[in-house]
Design an enzyme around this catalytic site. Structure first.
Site, mmCIF file in Angstrom:
data_model
loop_
_atom_site.group_PDB
_atom_site.id
_atom_site.type_symbol
_atom_site.label_atom_id
_atom_site.label_comp_id
_atom_site.label_asym_id
_atom_site.label_seq_id
_atom_site.Cartn_x
_atom_site.Cartn_y
_atom_site.Cartn_z
ATOM 1 N N CYS B 94 0.815 -1.219 0.000
ATOM 2 C CA CYS B 94 0.000 0.000 0.000
ATOM 3 C C CYS B 94 0.844 1.262 0.000
ATOM 4 O O CYS B 94 0.326 2.350 -0.212
ATOM 5 C CB CYS B 94 -0.928 -0.003 1.201
ATOM 6 S SG CYS B 94 -1.900 -1.501 1.262
ATOM 7 N N HIS B 387 -9.658 2.443 -1.491
ATOM 8 C CA HIS B 387 -8.215 2.256 -1.365
ATOM 9 C C HIS B 387 -7.690 1.270 -2.410
ATOM 10 O O HIS B 387 -7.490 0.102 -2.135
ATOM 11 C CB HIS B 387 -7.930 1.757 0.067
ATOM 12 C CG HIS B 387 -6.526 1.311 0.300
ATOM 13 N ND1 HIS B 387 -5.429 1.979 -0.179
ATOM 14 C CD2 HIS B 387 -6.034 0.239 1.003
ATOM 15 C CE1 HIS B 387 -4.335 1.342 0.204
ATOM 16 N NE2 HIS B 387 -4.675 0.283 0.913
ATOM 17 N N CYS B 427 0.353 2.983 6.091
ATOM 18 C CA CYS B 427 0.749 1.657 6.551
ATOM 19 C C CYS B 427 0.619 0.679 5.387
ATOM 20 O O CYS B 427 -0.124 0.927 4.446
ATOM 21 C CB CYS B 427 -0.144 1.211 7.709
ATOM 22 S SG CYS B 427 -1.891 1.176 7.270
#
Lengths: 452, 441
Positions: B94, B387, B427
């Site tokens: 990510c 996301h 994160c």
């Protein structure tokens, strides 16, 4: 968006059948491509007086002498296929003065090439003129509009009406003449365009008259707006393509195609004018041309009209333009021979059943440019409108098939125009040579039956 | 501790992304390359970069097909940029999108590049599906077989059960636990309540919706495939609606399960790009720098054997980043913490507010500090936007840079010359965390 009928009556067996049946046979129109000759064949210039000599001289002079290097003739000769006929009638003082040039013109009408151009150059009929002179001048109007209806084979007839005191060789007059002679005006027919002043300047390069100019086009993502972007860029302008954020995907494609920039902004936003101006100044250092193309329709009979249908059309089609213009005019940054070109519509002139809201907004555009032009005059600027008739777009493709077929044939060229036809006219009015055309409306309608 | 040497600055000049779509939605049949190309083309259109040779383009995807070989370069070739623009791929889960931004801005600071585009893309709709190892081996043997007998023997090894595809997982390879289950353990460890998570999720939706309504994204997003806004956005969300959702993670733990589909980010498709450049390049292209990329710090945690949860690495990176730059949390006007889950953000805030954690784990005199909620994710974040893994860094940096610039302009008009700063914290799987410091230009 293709005109099947036009294709059928111009090819093979179906063409023969159509001819035998006497069906209307619209001719495919020639459109402009850079590098093509201005006029494809000999030009006959008729008329009397020094204006005729001046025009003939301009057309015939070599390019090195800022002429157009055309094959110009001053008298009708048999067995010549004429590509254009220019009638200089600016010095007539009595209707009798029209007779000789008109009858000489009549003798060559059957010898016009397909896609030929007939252009008159005349003076406006004024209230203070002697009655005979006013009659002669106003007579040109009826003459030209009727002649245009007689022309066939994709030929068009248009007129340049040069204000008293303005030479027929003023930039806007010769700019208009050149536009009408060229294939850029393929779908402009039966129109008389007024030239009001000597303002304006001839371009260094007739193929790139907008070089160095920065233009903003609203509603640029699709249809006529995208075509305007393409033509302005082709003519040398740096283009800021504006459309609502929701149309951003197509807008990006249009901007990338012409190496311009995309600006996603809703023209009805309070700060739209500021954002457009800021973008143009920050990215391109200037803003010279604004094309108000963004527009919507919400057709409904007035009896059934809902407040939102009325309100949204007026908001997008006219209120937004007024607000953006006000920002530009008060900014101090829109002062180097600026050009405003707004999209009106033949509906705004002649009216259209079910389009009271649209026609009000488009009529409003005509009023707006008339009143805005004088405000720009101190900077050598202009505001003008283009009024399209039936143009083949996604919008007109939604008209029911039969209605659409009929609508296409209701003009002298018996076909719908293409978005590029509107774009060429916008580009002409945005050009430096058009500086003397102020607050006017030029129709791009193939000489539609309705209105002027 | 090393101190950053003064370098010339690298600036964020703008960004472009496509609206983020829910998995299986409007972009279901778009590939990573399609989406990255269109995100690049939107950037090119916004900033007039057609035919421009950009110094370097770096981007990447987390879920990649074998055909996505050289994904970024292929996307550049399909875009309106000059074909002479070099490109390379990055993959850091990510953090991919932020890592590309950090490495490219460092190259600009060093003078190796004048301009760059960072980016990221991911599709969980068009995720690669691999065949089983047994089938793969058999097929490879078959391709190597020369005689009919060899071919027959290779083919004969294939069993019907080998034909079942091996679908991609979001679970950690070393623990077999999904990211949500990992976070559920951390959530319980820090005692984060369901209410607090729902409140953060609601704020994300409301903030993002308000930004869209204000036209904030007009210069940051280009629609794609008919999608005009982020599809996951629920402008009409409410605490009542969020409270009604059943928990989805942590169901097997001793503590009450608090994580729901509402306070966790869904699987998403999308792409984002960020335009970077030196001051000179920006001036030459009539572009206004929005923010400078000041510094960055990565961290990792031992989530397998240690006390720290999988997504807690940024908790360690941020104190190091700020200390190196002589700053505290109070010096940051905007704090962007990627909302993998609402509780990820809340665990980080809780850790920073803990005296014990500050002393024992961060080596400080006490708690690291408290984050003002009105500075946190002011235009919403991943919970509302979605996301698409590698695309998130670009989304956050472009958004926060535009906001920094907006504030800078307003403040200068009021005679205040202090440039606002922002923190970006992301994160990532594998116990990774990447953080960056930006300052308004």
């Amino acid at each position: 968006m293709s005109d099947t009928y036009l294709r059928l009556v111009n090819s093979g067996v179906t063409a023969k059948i159509a001819k035998q049946l006497g069906l209307p046979r619209p001719s495919p129109l020639q459109r402009y491509t850079p590098g093509q000759p201005l006029v494809d064949g000999p030009v006959l210039v008729l008329g009397t007086g020094k204006d005729t000599d001046a025009i003939a001289g301009l057309l015939a002079a070599p390019t090195a002498d800022f002429g157009w290097d055309l094959d110009v003739h001053r008298h009708a000769t048999p067995d010549t296929r004429w590509a254009a006929l220019v009638l200089v009638l600016s010095e007539v003082v009595h209707p009798d003065d029209l007779t000789a040039p008109v009858l000489e013109a009549a003798s060559v009408l059957r010898s016009l090439k397909s896609g030929a151009r007939v252009v008159t150059i005349s003076r406006p009929a004024g209230d203070d003129d002697a009655p005979a002179m006013s009659a002669a001048r106003q007579g040109v109007d009826g003459f030209l509009r009727s002649l245009a209806k007689e022309l066939r084979g994709g030929s068009t007839g248009n007129g340049v009406v040069v204000a008293d005191g303005v030479p027929v060789t003023a930039p806007a007059a010769v700019g208009a003449l050149r536009f009408f002679l060229s294939t850029r005006s393929a779908f402009v027919d039966g129109q008389l365009l007024a030239v009001d002043s000597e303002t304006g300047s001839l371009p260094d390069d007739w193929d790139r008259p907008l070089a160095g100019r920065v233009a903003v086009v609203t509603g640029a993502a699709r249809g006529i707006g995208a075509a305007i972007v393409d033509v302005l860029a082709r003519d040398g302008a740096t283009v800021v393509a504006v459309d609502v954020p929701a149309a951003g995907e197509q807008l990006a494609a249009v901007a990338n195609r012409v190496r311009g920039t995309a600006l996603q902004v809703d023209v009805t936003a309070e700060d739209a004018g500021r954002r457009i101006l800021d973008h143009a100044l920050a990215r391109h250092g200037r803003l010279d041309i604004v094309v108000h193309n963004a527009g919507i329709t919400r057709d409904k009979l007035l009896a059934n009209m809902k407040p939102d249908q009325w309100g949204s059309v007026l908001a997008v089609n006219i209120a937004a333009q007024l607000r953006i213009n006000e920002t530009l005019l008060t900014s101090g940054d829109f002062t180097d021979a600026p050009r405003i070109v707004s999209l009106a519509s033949t509906s705004g002139i002649a009216g259209n059943r079910g389009q009271t809201n649209y026609a009000t907004s488009k009529g409003g555009v005509i009023g707006m440019v008339r009143a805005t032009a004088p405000l720009l005059a101190p900077f050598g600027g202009t505001a003008n409108a283009v009024a399209p008739g039936f143009i083949e777009t996604e919008m007109t493709a939604r008209i029911p098939a039969l209605t659409r077929q009929v609508a296409r044939r209701l003009n002298s060229l018996q076909q719908g125009g293409q978005p590029v036809d509107v774009a060429e006219t916008v580009a002409f009015l945005a050009s430096p040579q058009a500086g003397g055309i102020v607050g006017r409306v030029l129709r791009v309608c193939g000489q539609n039956m309705v209105g002027q | 501790m090393a101190t950053p040497t003064p370098q010339r600055r690298a600036y964020v000049l703008g960004g472009n992304r496509i609206p983020f779509a829910r998995a299986g939605g409007p972009y279901a049949h778009a590939s990573n390359q399609d989406m990255l190309t269109v995100a690049l083309d939107g950037l090119v259109a916004r900033y007039g970069l057609q035919g421009e040779r950009i110094g370097e383009v770096a981007a990447g995807a987390v879920l990649k097909h074998s055909r996505d070989f050289n994904l970024t370069r292929e996307s550049v070739l399909g875009s309106a940029l000059s074909a002479e623009t070099p490109a390379y791929d990055v993959q850091q889960a990510c953090a991919t999108g932020l890592e590309t931004l950090v490495s490219l801005s460092n190259k600009i600071r060093l003078g190796q590049l004048e301009s760059a585009i960072s980016g990221g893309v991911d599709t969980t709709s068009d995720a690669p599906i691999a065949v089983s190892d047994r089938l793969r081996r058999a097929l490879l043997d078959l391709s190597r077989a020369k005689t009919a007998g060899q071919k027959l023997a290779a083919a004969a090894k294939i069993r019907p059960k080998d034909l079942a595809p091996s679908t991609p997982r979001t679970s950690e390879p070393r623990t077999e636990l999904s990211m949500g289950e990992h976070q559920a353990i951390t959530t319980a460890q820090w005692g984060i309540t369901r209410e607090a998570q729902d409140q953060l999720a609601l704020a994300s939706h409301l903030n993002l919706a308000a930004a869209w309504d204000a036209g904030f994204f007009d210069d940051l997003v280009t629609p794609y495939r008919g999608l005009i806004r982020d599809q996951n956005l629920r402008a009409d969300s409410s605490l009542e609606k969020l409270a009604g959702l059943k928990p989805t993670f942590g169901l097997g733990l001793d503590t009450p399960a608090t994580m729901t589909a509402g306070n966790s980010t869904p699987l998403t498709d999308g792409a984002s790009t960020v335009l970077l450049g030196s001051q000179e390049w920006a001036s030459a292209h009539d572009l206004t720098p929005l923010a400078a990329v000041i510094d960055a710090e990565a961290a990792a945690v031992d989530f397998m054997h240690g006390d720290d949860g999988l997504l807690m690495a940024p908790v360690f990176a941020v104190p190091r980043l700020l200390a190196r730059n002589g700053l505290t949390l109070d010096d940051l006007e905007l704090i962007e913490i990627h909302e993998a889950f609402a509780s990820t953000v809340l665990c980080a805030l809780a850790a920073w507010e803990s005296d014990d954690f500050g002393r024992e784990r961060l080596g400080l005199d006490g708690a690291f500090g408290k984050v003002d909620r009105d500075r946190l994710n002011v235009h919403g974040s991943s919970l509302a936007a979605g996301h698409p893994f590698a695309a998130t860094g670009g989304r956050i940096v472009a958004t926060v840079s535009a906001e920094l610039h907006r504030r800078r302009v307003a403040r200068l008009a009021a005679g205040d010359d202090r440039p606002p700063r922002a923190l970006v914290s992301i994160c990532a799987a594998g116990g990774l965390g990447l953080t960056a410091l930006l300052e308004a230009a």
